[in-house]
Design a protein around this motif. Structure first.
Motif, PDB file in Angstrom:
ATOM      1  N   LEU A   4      -7.444  16.747  -8.208  1.00  0.00           N
ATOM      2  CA  LEU A   4      -6.646  17.091  -9.400  1.00  0.00           C
ATOM      3  C   LEU A   4      -6.990  17.311 -10.759  1.00  0.00           C
ATOM      4  O   LEU A   4      -6.615  17.814 -11.477  1.00  0.00           O
ATOM      5  CB  LEU A   4      -4.933  15.931  -9.220  1.00  0.00           C
ATOM      6  CG  LEU A   4      -4.164  16.181 -10.203  1.00  0.00           C
ATOM      7  CD1 LEU A   4      -3.324  17.190 -10.389  1.00  0.00           C
ATOM      8  CD2 LEU A   4      -2.904  14.976 -10.392  1.00  0.00           C
ATOM      9  N   GLN A   7      -8.531  20.181 -10.677  1.00  0.00           N
ATOM     10  CA  GLN A   7      -7.795  21.415 -10.906  1.00  0.00           C
ATOM     11  C   GLN A   7      -7.072  21.315 -12.729  1.00  0.00           C
ATOM     12  O   GLN A   7      -7.050  22.303 -12.849  1.00  0.00           O
ATOM     13  CB  GLN A   7      -6.603  21.009 -10.175  1.00  0.00           C
ATOM     14  CG  GLN A   7      -6.401  21.340  -8.923  1.00  0.00           C
ATOM     15  CD  GLN A   7      -5.644  21.708  -7.984  1.00  0.00           C
ATOM     16  OE1 GLN A   7      -4.722  19.965  -8.159  1.00  0.00           O
ATOM     17  NE2 GLN A   7      -5.591  22.149  -7.219  1.00  0.00           N
ATOM     18  N   LEU A   8      -7.629  20.257 -13.178  1.00  0.00           N
ATOM     19  CA  LEU A   8      -6.595  19.443 -14.852  1.00  0.00           C
ATOM     20  C   LEU A   8      -7.322  20.412 -15.568  1.00  0.00           C
ATOM     21  O   LEU A   8      -6.921  20.923 -16.483  1.00  0.00           O
ATOM     22  CB  LEU A   8      -6.646  18.371 -14.703  1.00  0.00           C
ATOM     23  CG  LEU A   8      -5.489  18.230 -15.029  1.00  0.00           C
ATOM     24  CD1 LEU A   8      -4.885  16.237 -14.675  1.00  0.00           C
ATOM     25  CD2 LEU A   8      -4.000  18.303 -15.187  1.00  0.00           C
ATOM     26  N   ALA A  10     -10.095  22.757 -15.025  1.00  0.00           N
ATOM     27  CA  ALA A  10      -9.747  23.831 -15.051  1.00  0.00           C
ATOM     28  C   ALA A  10      -9.068  24.368 -15.540  1.00  0.00           C
ATOM     29  O   ALA A  10      -9.113  25.208 -16.237  1.00  0.00           O
ATOM     30  CB  ALA A  10     -10.310  24.776 -13.613  1.00  0.00           C
ATOM     31  N   PHE A  11      -8.277  23.937 -15.187  1.00  0.00           N
ATOM     32  CA  PHE A  11      -6.649  24.233 -16.402  1.00  0.00           C
ATOM     33  C   PHE A  11      -6.973  24.527 -18.144  1.00  0.00           C
ATOM     34  O   PHE A  11      -6.354  25.483 -18.458  1.00  0.00           O
ATOM     35  CB  PHE A  11      -5.236  23.628 -16.078  1.00  0.00           C
ATOM     36  CG  PHE A  11      -4.158  23.506 -16.236  1.00  0.00           C
ATOM     37  CD1 PHE A  11      -3.545  25.369 -15.454  1.00  0.00           C
ATOM     38  CD2 PHE A  11      -3.187  23.147 -17.714  1.00  0.00           C
ATOM     39  CE1 PHE A  11      -2.248  26.209 -16.696  1.00  0.00           C
ATOM     40  CE2 PHE A  11      -1.839  23.985 -17.861  1.00  0.00           C
ATOM     41  CZ  PHE A  11      -1.965  25.147 -17.274  1.00  0.00           C
ATOM     42  N   LEU A  14      -9.143  27.777 -18.728  1.00  0.00           N
ATOM     43  CA  LEU A  14      -8.184  28.387 -18.769  1.00  0.00           C
ATOM     44  C   LEU A  14      -7.071  28.930 -19.751  1.00  0.00           C
ATOM     45  O   LEU A  14      -7.741  29.741 -20.719  1.00  0.00           O
ATOM     46  CB  LEU A  14      -7.612  28.616 -17.316  1.00  0.00           C
ATOM     47  CG  LEU A  14      -7.790  29.546 -16.260  1.00  0.00           C
ATOM     48  CD1 LEU A  14      -7.140  28.884 -15.164  1.00  0.00           C
ATOM     49  CD2 LEU A  14      -8.187  30.385 -16.634  1.00  0.00           C
ATOM     50  N   LEU A  15      -6.417  27.529 -20.287  1.00  0.00           N
ATOM     51  CA  LEU A  15      -6.094  27.646 -21.155  1.00  0.00           C
ATOM     52  C   LEU A  15      -6.463  27.639 -22.555  1.00  0.00           C
ATOM     53  O   LEU A  15      -5.946  28.624 -23.722  1.00  0.00           O
ATOM     54  CB  LEU A  15      -4.816  26.129 -20.979  1.00  0.00           C
ATOM     55  CG  LEU A  15      -3.951  26.220 -22.117  1.00  0.00           C
ATOM     56  CD1 LEU A  15      -3.017  27.210 -21.894  1.00  0.00           C
ATOM     57  CD2 LEU A  15      -3.157  24.231 -22.514  1.00  0.00           C
ATOM     58  N   ALA A  18      -7.515  31.042 -22.774  1.00  0.00           N
ATOM     59  CA  ALA A  18      -6.427  32.418 -22.839  1.00  0.00           C
ATOM     60  C   ALA A  18      -5.985  32.372 -24.408  1.00  0.00           C
ATOM     61  O   ALA A  18      -5.370  32.746 -24.720  1.00  0.00           O
ATOM     62  CB  ALA A  18      -5.216  31.940 -21.896  1.00  0.00           C
TER      63      ALA A  18
END
Lengths: 323, 483
Positions: A4, A7-8, A10-11, A14-15, A18
């Motif tokens: 997790l 994943q956080l 990586a998020f 990505l954010l 973006a």
């Protein structure tokens, strides 16, 4: 849990990517004219920061030049004037910190102080101080440009909105130990001022000049901060208190008016002189016929008045070129 | 401290870290930390009012201990009365004193008398209605013997002051939340991920839906006559979604934060605008409050096991009190009365409505009937929101009047309430409704899990980008903070 966390991260990456891409597609609004003026002023060696007193001419003027231009004519160095209606010490603080940071050679900064807005939470609601500060901040940090909108949405202090109009208008107006009512009832556009009377003029004097200035008023803090930022970087900070139409005001409140103005100037001196700044007090230097409206309490000057102020500012500059 | 603020972005990781680290030592250390963190969270707004939370906690802790020891019914009643008097007294003093005084003065003036008493103009402590009801429910449940009194004061103080739900609920019951302070529940990755998802969705509801709509609603409701016609009608629809986004968004964030700490808070909203009747609406809207009133007011009054007239009275009483709970203003009382009246009317006309549906051929089309009922319920609720939102009864009536008036040629709407910005707000409402519609048809969690990871992550990314970019600069406080 490790998965997790991965994943956080990586998020978040990505954010960030973006968000950066989004600002390319949907750019932030361009910096305001004020910010562009401030950036341009980096080329000048003398900068004058003012409000409408600097740039508002009188209907009968033949020379409609602002004080800053009149000052430029008297000085050899390059002079830049930046003024908007309602600007005050909070905006000037942001500008001074920017100039102090960015200017490579020492320069002189004249900072106007209008005693009419030096009280209470006396920033006019349309000064948008935080917007100017944020714009200047992001000008210095292009990489953070993508995060301006999130900072505003999440109310980062620099991006938080200014004093709200309601809060500004709800400030109590006091006189003689009594609260006369909220500021909104003393606005020039209020219906009870439709017919100019002596009572109305007296109220304007009370609101503009007789409001107490607490020693911890944040406008004084901004003045001190501006002075500190400039002087620390080797610049010269000169605060000038603009003239007020004392010939109209003084007879209405003999002694009290002069004392109130003197108290405000003294408070300003206490705030900025220890930082190494200078103060020029022109508050009672001009007769009524130097004002845009001779029979009314105000600070807007006709060309004689503006020229007088420019001359007094030029006087404090050393002869010859240089700051 | 607001959930949507940079301060909270700093506070939350520290709170989570502290909770996780001290949880390894034991429940007491963890609970002590939670009390401290919760008091910092609350004190950020105004530390002086922490004393009220502490006083309320202390009172009910002592009452609980007393009830555990007392056997005589009179002593037990006395203890319960102390809790009721303490909590309702606190609430009454801070929230209702001026309201009742001014109402009394108005009534006296109408009779030609003068009442010389000045209102106190007290600041309403944030969340007072929530935490007093929560502690009160504990004492009542102990009195009724439904739960045993808790002996650990730290756990009890943590239960009352638990920061995610302290200022705007859900109003938790001791039976479900208190035991969670007596154990350490490890946070499973799925639970943490669920919490993060809830927080993200809650932030979307608050920032992108509620705050954007608030700009339009505030402008129109400040002067309805300046925006007569469709803008007032639109503002009323918008307020329905604003208050839902605002309140349920807060609850989602609260539940999400709690899950990150290993706590489970109760569901407070279950897609209320899909309700097909007012009764169903109240089983979906602010569930923690409606069940509180059901358990502690409605049932003790006799509920529906009483003669018909008495049941009607009970129902109306509950709605009037519920209205008053929301705020010290007659507008809230009328709002409650409208809901109560709608419930009674709905019950009285059930047979007639069934016959009408049969006559219209809707019996064979249950889905169409459900849609019709849902739309009707939504509009009834919306009409009630006018009273809820308006500052006075007169203003509420003026708003209805303005709705029917001709729209002025020029509307001075703020920038966020015009053109493309307005379209973005409408799109946000559409997204909210689409998600809720999907959740109404099938549970969202398994549906989400069944989606390819790329689709899921794209959706999360889009919501996060919206949360970061589409909010307003202006601070729009959570509506329910004022209650």
């Amino acid at each position: 849990m490790r998965r997790l966390a991965f994943q956080l991260v990586a998020f978040a990456l990505l954010l960030a990517a973006a968000q950066t891409a989004l600002v390319r597609i949907w750019p932030n609004p361009p910096p305001s004219e004020t910010v562009r003026d401030t950036v341009r002023s980096l080329r000048a060696t003398v900068v004058l920061l003012g409000d409408s007193v600097n740039h508002t001419p009188c209907a009968t003027d033949t020379n409609r030049a602002p004080i800053s231009r009149m000052l430029a004519r008297r000085l050899a160095p390059r002079v830049a004037g930046i003024s908007r209606g309602g600007f005050d010490l909070a905006v000037f603080d942001a500008m001074c910190r920017f100039l102090a940071r960015r200017a490579e050679t020492p320069r002189t900064v004249f900072i106007e102080v209008n005693v009419a807005s030096l009280w209470g939470d006396g920033r006019s609601p349309y000064t948008t101080h935080k917007l100017v500060a944020l714009d200047l901040w992001r000008y210095d940090r292009p990489l953070l440009d993508a995060w301006v909108r999130p900072l505003q949405v999440w109310r980062f202090p620099l991006a938080a909105p200014d004093l709200r109009l309601d809060a500004y208008l709800d400030q109590p107006v006091v006189h003689g130990g009594r609260t006369l009512g909220p500021l909104r009832e003393f606005q020039a556009g209020h219906p009870r001022y439709a017919v100019p009377t002596e009572a109305a003029i007296r109220e304007h004097v009370i609101v503009r000049y007789l409001q107490p200035l607490a020693p911890n008023n944040r406008l004084l803090d901004h003045a001190a901060s501006a002075a500190r930022a400039l002087v620390r970087r080797g610049h010269r900070a000169v605060f000038f208190v603009v003239p007020v139409n004392h010939e109209v005001c003084e007879p209405m409140f003999p002694g009290e008016f002069r004392a109130a103005i003197a108290a405000k100037v003294a408070a300003l001196r206490r705030a900025v002189e220890p930082q190494g700044a200078e103060v020029i007090d022109l508050s009672t230097a001009l007769p009524a016929d130097c004002f845009a409206v001779a029979a009314y309490p105000n600070e807007h000057l006709n060309q004689r008045g503006r020229d007088f102020v420019a001359a007094r500012l030029a006087d404090v500059m050393p002869a010859g070129p240089g700051p | 401290m607001l959930f949507v603020s940079y301060e909270f972005l700093v506070f939350l990781p520290l709170a989570l870290l502290g909770c996780a680290l001290l949880g390894r030592i034991g429940t007491r250390a963890r609970n002590l930390f939670l009390v401290a963190a919760s008091y910092v969270f609350y004190g950020w707004w105004d530390w002086r009012f922490l004393s009220l939370i502490a006083a309320s906690s202390l009172l009910d802790y002592a009452v609980g201990i007393g009830l555990g020891r007392a056997r005589a019914p009179a002593a037990r009643r006395l203890l319960l009365a102390a809790s009721l008097a303490g909590n309702l007294g606190l609430l009454g003093f801070f929230k209702y004193f001026d309201f009742f005084l001014e109402s009394l003065r108005a009534a006296a003036a109408a009779l030609g008398w003068t009442l010389d008493a000045a209102p106190l103009r007290l600041v309403l402590p944030v969340g007072i209605s929530f935490y007093t009801f929560q502690t009160l429910s504990y004492s009542i449940d102990v009195y009724r013997g439904r739960i045993r009194p808790i002996l650990d004061p730290v756990a009890f103080f943590a239960f009352v002051g638990y920061f995610p739900q302290l200022v705007a609920g859900p109003i938790e019951r001791a039976a479900s939340l208190l035991p969670q302070f007596l154990t350490i529940r490890p946070v499973a990755p799925a639970m943490a991920a669920d919490g993060l998802r809830l927080m993200l969705w809650g932030a979307f509801k608050k920032i992108v839906v509620a705050d954007r709509l608030a700009v339009f609603v505030n402008a129109v409701y400040a002067a309805p006559s300046d925006f007569a016609g469709w803008p007032v009608l639109l503002a009323t629809y918008f307020f329905a979604f604003q208050i839902y986004g605002d309140f349920s968004g807060y609850t989602d964030i609260a539940r999400g934060v709690a899950r990150l700490m290993g706590f489970e808070l109760m569901l407070n909203f279950r897609r209320p605008y899909f309700a097909a009747s007012i009764a169903e609406f109240w089983s979906r809207w602010h569930i923690s409050l409606s069940t509180w009133f059901r358990d502690y007011v409605y049932i003790p009054l006799g509920g529906n096991r009483v003669p018909r007239w008495r049941w009607r009275l009970n129902l109306m009483t509950v709605f009037l009190v519920s209205g008053l709970w929301h705020g010290a203003n007659w507008t809230f009382v009328v709002w409650g009365a409208l809901h109560g009246a709608a419930m009674l009317l709905s019950s009285a006309t059930r047979a007639w409505r069934d016959r009408l549906a049969d006559a219209l051929g809707m019996a064979a089309r249950p889905r169409l009937r459900r849609v019709t009922q849902t739309l009707l319920t939504f509009h009834l609720v919306g009409a009630g929101w006018v009273f809820f939102r308006a500052p006075s009864l007169r203003a509420a009536l003026q708003t209805f009047y303005a709705m029917a008036g001709p729209t002025p040629a020029r509307l001075a709407l703020p920038e966020l309430a015009r053109g493309a910005s307005l379209a973005v707000s409408l799109a946000a409402v559409a997204v909210l409704l689409a998600v809720e519609f999907a959740a109404e048809r099938r549970p969202l969690r398994p549906a989400l899990a069944a989606l390819p990871a790329a689709v899921r992550w794209s959706a999360y990314l889009a919501i996060a980008l919206a949360v970061l970019n589409l909010g307003t600069r202006e601070e729009i406080p959570f509506i329910y903070f004022q209650f």
